[in-house]
Motif scaffolding. Structure first.
Motif, PDB file in Angstrom:
ATOM      1  N   ASP A 360      52.652  46.954  51.474  1.00 38.04           N
ATOM      2  CA  ASP A 360      52.575  47.179  50.026  1.00 38.04           C
ATOM      3  C   ASP A 360      53.660  46.445  49.262  1.00 38.04           C
ATOM      4  O   ASP A 360      53.420  45.907  48.192  1.00 38.04           O
ATOM      5  CB  ASP A 360      52.704  48.684  49.721  1.00 38.04           C
ATOM      6  CG  ASP A 360      51.364  49.384  49.869  1.00 38.04           C
ATOM      7  OD1 ASP A 360      50.367  48.687  50.083  1.00 38.04           O
ATOM      8  OD2 ASP A 360      51.324  50.630  49.780  1.00 38.04           O
ATOM      9  N   LEU A 363      52.790  42.936  48.452  1.00 38.84           N
ATOM     10  CA  LEU A 363      51.795  42.849  47.376  1.00 38.84           C
ATOM     11  C   LEU A 363      52.473  43.102  46.026  1.00 38.84           C
ATOM     12  O   LEU A 363      52.202  42.401  45.046  1.00 38.84           O
ATOM     13  CB  LEU A 363      50.674  43.874  47.595  1.00 38.84           C
ATOM     14  CG  LEU A 363      49.832  43.703  48.871  1.00 38.84           C
ATOM     15  CD1 LEU A 363      48.851  44.864  49.025  1.00 38.84           C
ATOM     16  CD2 LEU A 363      49.053  42.388  48.859  1.00 38.84           C
ATOM     17  N   SER A 408      44.915  41.532  49.486  1.00 36.08           N
ATOM     18  CA  SER A 408      45.010  42.956  49.118  1.00 36.08           C
ATOM     19  C   SER A 408      43.872  43.821  49.659  1.00 36.08           C
ATOM     20  O   SER A 408      44.107  44.981  49.974  1.00 36.08           O
ATOM     21  CB  SER A 408      45.109  43.092  47.601  1.00 36.08           C
ATOM     22  OG  SER A 408      44.026  42.420  47.005  1.00 36.08           O
ATOM     23  N   PRO A 409      42.613  43.343  49.782  1.00 35.00           N
ATOM     24  CA  PRO A 409      41.542  44.248  50.230  1.00 35.00           C
ATOM     25  C   PRO A 409      41.775  44.772  51.653  1.00 35.00           C
ATOM     26  O   PRO A 409      42.244  44.026  52.517  1.00 35.00           O
ATOM     27  CB  PRO A 409      40.276  43.378  50.180  1.00 35.00           C
ATOM     28  CG  PRO A 409      40.605  42.251  49.289  1.00 35.00           C
ATOM     29  CD  PRO A 409      42.060  42.002  49.478  1.00 35.00           C
ATOM     30  N   ALA A 410      41.460  46.062  51.862  1.00 29.92           N
ATOM     31  CA  ALA A 410      41.666  46.637  53.202  1.00 29.92           C
ATOM     32  C   ALA A 410      40.545  47.600  53.602  1.00 29.92           C
ATOM     33  O   ALA A 410      40.578  48.167  54.676  1.00 29.92           O
ATOM     34  CB  ALA A 410      43.003  47.364  53.238  1.00 29.92           C
ATOM     35  N   SER A 428      38.414  45.874  48.196  1.00 27.62           N
ATOM     36  CA  SER A 428      39.557  46.611  47.647  1.00 27.62           C
ATOM     37  C   SER A 428      39.139  47.975  47.134  1.00 27.62           C
ATOM     38  O   SER A 428      39.971  48.793  46.804  1.00 27.62           O
ATOM     39  CB  SER A 428      40.204  45.807  46.515  1.00 27.62           C
ATOM     40  OG  SER A 428      39.266  45.610  45.479  1.00 27.62           O
ATOM     41  N   SER A 429      37.818  48.215  47.076  1.00 22.46           N
ATOM     42  CA  SER A 429      37.362  49.447  46.429  1.00 22.46           C
ATOM     43  C   SER A 429      36.129  50.015  47.111  1.00 22.46           C
ATOM     44  O   SER A 429      35.209  49.285  47.466  1.00 22.46           O
ATOM     45  CB  SER A 429      37.054  49.114  44.960  1.00 22.46           C
ATOM     46  OG  SER A 429      36.066  49.945  44.454  1.00 22.46           O
ATOM     47  N   GLU A 513      39.587  54.966  39.812  1.00 21.06           N
ATOM     48  CA  GLU A 513      40.031  53.595  40.100  1.00 21.06           C
ATOM     49  C   GLU A 513      40.184  52.836  38.787  1.00 21.06           C
ATOM     50  O   GLU A 513      39.409  53.058  37.852  1.00 21.06           O
ATOM     51  CB  GLU A 513      38.974  52.838  40.929  1.00 21.06           C
ATOM     52  CG  GLU A 513      38.747  53.364  42.320  1.00 21.06           C
ATOM     53  CD  GLU A 513      37.705  52.552  43.092  1.00 21.06           C
ATOM     54  OE1 GLU A 513      37.522  52.845  44.275  1.00 21.06           O
ATOM     55  OE2 GLU A 513      37.076  51.633  42.512  1.00 21.06           O
ATOM     56  N   ASP A 515      41.087  48.610  37.324  1.00 17.51           N
ATOM     57  CA  ASP A 515      41.271  47.226  37.778  1.00 17.51           C
ATOM     58  C   ASP A 515      42.703  46.788  37.514  1.00 17.51           C
ATOM     59  O   ASP A 515      43.335  47.224  36.555  1.00 17.51           O
ATOM     60  CB  ASP A 515      40.281  46.281  37.087  1.00 17.51           C
ATOM     61  CG  ASP A 515      40.350  46.354  35.572  1.00 17.51           C
ATOM     62  OD1 ASP A 515      40.350  45.295  34.936  1.00 17.51           O
ATOM     63  OD2 ASP A 515      40.406  47.472  35.019  1.00 17.51           O
ATOM     64  N   TYR A 519      41.308  42.964  40.788  1.00 17.00           N
ATOM     65  CA  TYR A 519      40.561  43.812  41.723  1.00 17.00           C
ATOM     66  C   TYR A 519      40.852  45.278  41.408  1.00 17.00           C
ATOM     67  O   TYR A 519      41.779  45.587  40.665  1.00 17.00           O
ATOM     68  CB  TYR A 519      40.910  43.467  43.177  1.00 17.00           C
ATOM     69  CG  TYR A 519      42.371  43.641  43.530  1.00 17.00           C
ATOM     70  CD1 TYR A 519      42.843  44.823  44.087  1.00 17.00           C
ATOM     71  CD2 TYR A 519      43.297  42.624  43.296  1.00 17.00           C
ATOM     72  CE1 TYR A 519      44.183  44.988  44.395  1.00 17.00           C
ATOM     73  CE2 TYR A 519      44.639  42.784  43.601  1.00 17.00           C
ATOM     74  CZ  TYR A 519      45.070  43.967  44.149  1.00 17.00           C
ATOM     75  OH  TYR A 519      46.392  44.142  44.439  1.00 17.00           O
ATOM     76  N   VAL A 521      41.844  49.291  42.158  1.00 19.62           N
ATOM     77  CA  VAL A 521      42.737  50.065  43.020  1.00 19.62           C
ATOM     78  C   VAL A 521      42.490  51.548  42.755  1.00 19.62           C
ATOM     79  O   VAL A 521      42.337  51.965  41.603  1.00 19.62           O
ATOM     80  CB  VAL A 521      44.226  49.783  42.669  1.00 19.62           C
ATOM     81  CG1 VAL A 521      45.140  50.276  43.772  1.00 19.62           C
ATOM     82  CG2 VAL A 521      44.469  48.310  42.408  1.00 19.62           C
TER      83      VAL A 521
END
Length: 845
Positions: A360, A363, A408-410, A428-429, A513, A515, A519, A521
């Motif tokens: 983190d 990022l 960032s996407p996981a 990411s979402s 969430e 943006d 993206y 979060v």
């Protein structure tokens, strides 16, 4: 990165051909004139004598009289015109419903013209739309006929806007309705005859002509619902223009306008069938349903792909590198026919290679860099800097944003071809994952055949992608035009009230969430409401916005079955019950009042409220009017009153976090429920005897939130207004020895209560960071959370150099985080040692 979409290469082409009108559009009923025109009455209105004249009966008077009555008459004019077109629209809906009764009557006989399922599909939601508009018309008409200064009708428009979910359902079903009507007409002569007889154009009312194509009854409604909402949105604009701000209708009309605009923005992209068709070499029509950028994990590394979902195939592509001036083309990486595509269940999915997750803090560092470059670009523009320097900065910003987008996407999204290979995307979402899955599953309900594309067919299909794509730019801010909205910077307060529409009892919760940097979060999560069909959360969250433009709400059913683990990330899979998104309109949101709204999702309605505080407003520290409390009271006053070195509230909150929250994932980063935090604040302010009992029962995120709120509401920050400029200068020093001298000297210059409390908090945060493998909170994460709270410019200071909302989110915040991080990374600092060591230079700051 295996990708070369440069910011300049990958734009929406300026030379794109103008959009062609849909086929048969000359027969489509574009009868909604602009509100300034004077529409004539429809036939029904003239026959029954209950029509509304669009022209005022009395003159507008002169002078002061004219000024007083002008707004009232203008409102009547606007409404009269709208009523006339509303009547025509109701007639059209009636005409569309005409064949439904005879068709339903035969459906249960031995020789049905259509099955009940086909009737339901073709006429889906038309009856509901008709009833909504009939009720609206019947309520509004007498009000306009008996027009005077006391008439109110805002509630009618607000109610109409609140029912727009029916239109969304109609639009979502439209393609299937059209296909069903066309199939039935081709294979069923009786249905064709019924359609022809009932066709409004064949009747005696020419102005109700709906469509010349008898084989597709709902064609007229292709854009009609959107026309209708567009028309009512224009009318709302005009009504607001002529409604005084203190009129009871004003807030209701504003609310209706906002809901209508959100509705239009959410579906405008979904319903443009004009550019989405491609013909296969066999002469079949294949439509593009959805496309977008996804990160694929391929051969152990992350690659940005452009993914295209057609009616029968999913195609994964990348843009080919081409010479300057050459036509750009896509290169197909792989495709899966939808008939062969399956989503492996968590139990079935094979264990995937370990996904390398970027920490983190890396990022966050990158976000800081991007914000700093943004500020530099703005400064260069303001100083009329060289375009070459601006381009260089923009290129750097694009590279950094691209890195962020890729890394960032996981959230894993796995696709499997039943004939062999699996593919893994990282998103990411959860919202995005659900959107793709639902779109594919909806298409899979049709009778799809497996196939293999020949090289020529694949070439034609891939070749069509460049022309058909609806998403042109990768979602980075450096691709945005200067005049595009920069989004909101500050705090969004959201209360999730309740939800209804569930068919059966379940354990339900919502997540929020927003943006950020291109993206989405996840920012907040309500508690799980157990075994209910009508959860009542009533929980408030404070969400930090970083250039955000949209808020999403997802509603989940909690799964407690430990066998349902996702092998990609070892998390139990909860089921998404519904999801929705609204635009954060800066004008609508930036008021002091709460906005109540309802989001419709798959038949579920979630009610929520929100209000926004800009970042410069959130800097204002208001001293408490209640000096006997602890919030908003100087730290020296509180410690003197308590005869303590560290305020009681700080000690108790830290003790509770260390007792049961030190291993909580995202402690201090995840929002606590605002109502719980306010309850704790009230108890501490009243010095209530039940504090300890309440603390032990309270959710740990609410306790962490109370501690943050205490520091944020101090009349001046813990590290003081006076020393703020010196801290900023000290952290910028390059020489380690000079920096050490300066930073320690600054601590020594703090008042004793501030210094002792700061050192107490510092040691606690270090203990939290020791548990980083479990709680995912590094020293850097904690510095990001607490830095801007403990160290802020005074109001006068911030006003002096605040030019952009994002400015304060770059240089200052970056430095504030770095100051706290410096002390967090420093060996233990003892109060007595610090006070004993004197420096050679003056102690004046």
């Amino acid at each position: 990165a295996d990708f070369n979409y440069g910011a300049d290469e990958y734009d929406a082409e300026g030379n794109e051909e103008p959009k062609a009108l849909p086929e048969g559009s000359e027969t489509m009923p574009y009868i909604d004139e602009s509100p300034t025109m004077s529409p004539q009455l429809s036939a029904r209105g003239q026959e029954s004598g209950d029509g509304v004249s669009p022209t005022p009966t009395d003159g507008l008077g002169t002078g002061g009289e004219r000024d007083a009555g002008k707004g009232l008459e203008m409102r009547k004019l606007v409404l009269s015109g709208f009523l006339a077109s509303e009547e025509i629209y109701i007639n059209q809906l009636e005409a569309l419903l005409l064949p439904m009764k005879p068709l339903k009557a035969t459906a249960t006989t031995s020789q049905p013209v259509l099955t009940l399922q086909q009737i339901e599909t073709i006429f889906y939601k038309i009856q509901d739309i008709y009833e909504i508009h009939k009720e609206f018309y019947d309520s509004l008409c007498p009000k306009v006929q008996q027009w005077d200064s006391n008439v109110t009708m805002g509630h009618l428009f607000q109610k109409l806007a609140s029912q727009l979910g029916v239109y969304k359902a109609f639009v979502d079903n439209y393609k299937i309705a059209l296909e069903t009507a066309e199939k039935c007409s081709q294979s069923n002569y009786q249905f064709q005859k019924i359609s022809e007889v009932s066709r409004p154009g064949a009747g005696p009312r020419p102005q109700q002509r709906v469509a010349a194509d008898t084989s597709s009854l709902p064609t007229a409604l292709l854009y009609k619902p959107i026309d209708r909402v567009t028309r009512s949105t224009l009318v709302l604009h005009d009504l607001l223009k002529h409604t005084p701000a203190d009129h009871p209708d004003y807030p209701l009309l504003q609310d209706a306008l906002r809901i209508s605009q959100n509705f239009l923005s959410s579906i405008n992209e979904d319903i443009d069938p004009r550019r989405t068709a491609v013909t296969t070499p066999k002469g079949e029509t294949r439509q593009l349903v959805k496309d977008g950028f996804l990160v694929e994990l391929s051969e152990g590394s992350r690659k940005l792909r452009h993914v295209f979902l057609f009616t029968d195939v999913l195609l994964c592509a990348k843009l080919k590198k081409t010479a300057v001036g050459k036509h750009q083309q896509y290169d197909c990486k792989w495709y899966v026919p939808l008939a062969d595509l399956v989503f492996p269940s968590p139990e079935e999915s094979e264990h995937c290679p370990q996904v390398h997750v970027i920490p983190d803090h890396e990022l966050e560092d990158m976000k800081m860099k991007i914000s700093a470059i943004k500020s530099e670009v703005q400064k260069e523009k303001a100083n009329k800097g060289q375009s070459r320097a601006i381009e260089r900065l923009k290129k750097k910003m694009f590279e950094n944003e691209f890195w962020l987008l890729l890394n960032s996407p996981a959230i894993p999204f796995r696709i499997h071809n039943r004939n062999g290979k699996s593919y893994l995307f990282l998103l990411s979402s959860d919202y995005e994952r659900s959107e793709w899955r639902e779109a594919i599953q909806k298409l899979q309900k049709k009778d799809l055949q497996a196939f293999v594309l020949s090289s020529v067919e694949l070439q034609v299909l891939t070749g069509s992608c460049f022309k058909l794509r609806t998403v042109h730019n990768i979602p980075v801010t450096s691709n945005k035009d200067d005049d595009e909205s920069p989004g909101l910077y500050g705090f969004l307060h959201v209360i999730v009230h309740s939800a209804k529409g569930f068919k059966q009892s379940a354990n339900l919760y919502c997540t929020l969430e927003v943006d950020s940097f291109g993206y989405f979060v996840s920012k907040a999560k309500t508690r799980v409401f157990r075994d209910t069909t009508e959860p009542q959360w009533n929980e408030e969250f404070e969400i930090e916005l970083e250039g955000s433009q949209s808020l999403r709400i997802l509603c989940y059913e909690k799964c407690y079955d430990k066998t349902k683990l996702n092998k990609d990330n070892n998390e139990i899979v909860d089921k998404i019950m519904g999801k929705g998104q609204i635009q954060l309109d800066p004008q609508a949101v930036q008021t002091k009042n709460w906005h109540v709204d309802v989001i419709e999702m798959n038949g579920i309605k979630v009610e929520f409220s929100m209000k926004f505080t800009s970042r410069d407003m959130s800097l204002k520290r208001t001293p408490s009017k209640k000096q006997t409390g602890v919030f908003g009271v100087k730290i020296s006053v509180v410690t003197k009153r308590e005869r303590s070195k560290v305020p009681y509230i700080v000690r108790q909150c830290i003790e509770e976090v260390e007792k049961r929250g030190i291993e909580e994932v995202g402690i201090y980063r995840i929002s606590g429920v605002a109502t719980d935090i306010q309850a704790l604040k009230a108890v501490f302010d009243a010095n209530n005897k039940d504090i300890l009992v309440m603390l032990s029962d309270m959710d740990i995120n609410a306790i962490a939130g109370t501690l943050k709120l205490y520091f944020r509401e101090l009349p001046e920050p813990l590290l003081t207004d006076r020393l703020y400029p010196a801290f900023m200068e000290g952290i910028a020093l390059s020489d380690p020895a000079a920096k050490e001298n300066c930073m320690m000297h600054l601590l020594r210059s703090l008042p004793d209560p501030n210094l002792i409390t700061f050192l107490f908090l510092l040691e606690h945060l270090k203990r939290v960071a020791e548990k980083e493998p479990i709680n995912k909170m590094s020293l850097h994460n904690l510095a990001t959370v607490f830095g801007p709270t403990l160290l802020r410019p005074s109001e006068g200071e911030s006003k002096g150099h605040l030019t952009l909302a994002s400015d304060i989110w770059s240089h200052d915040v970056m430095a504030q985080v770095q100051v706290l991080l410096y002390y967090l990374q420093h060996p233990p600092i003892s109060f007595t040692e610090l006070k004993r060591n004197t420096l050679y230079f003056s102690t004046d700051v």
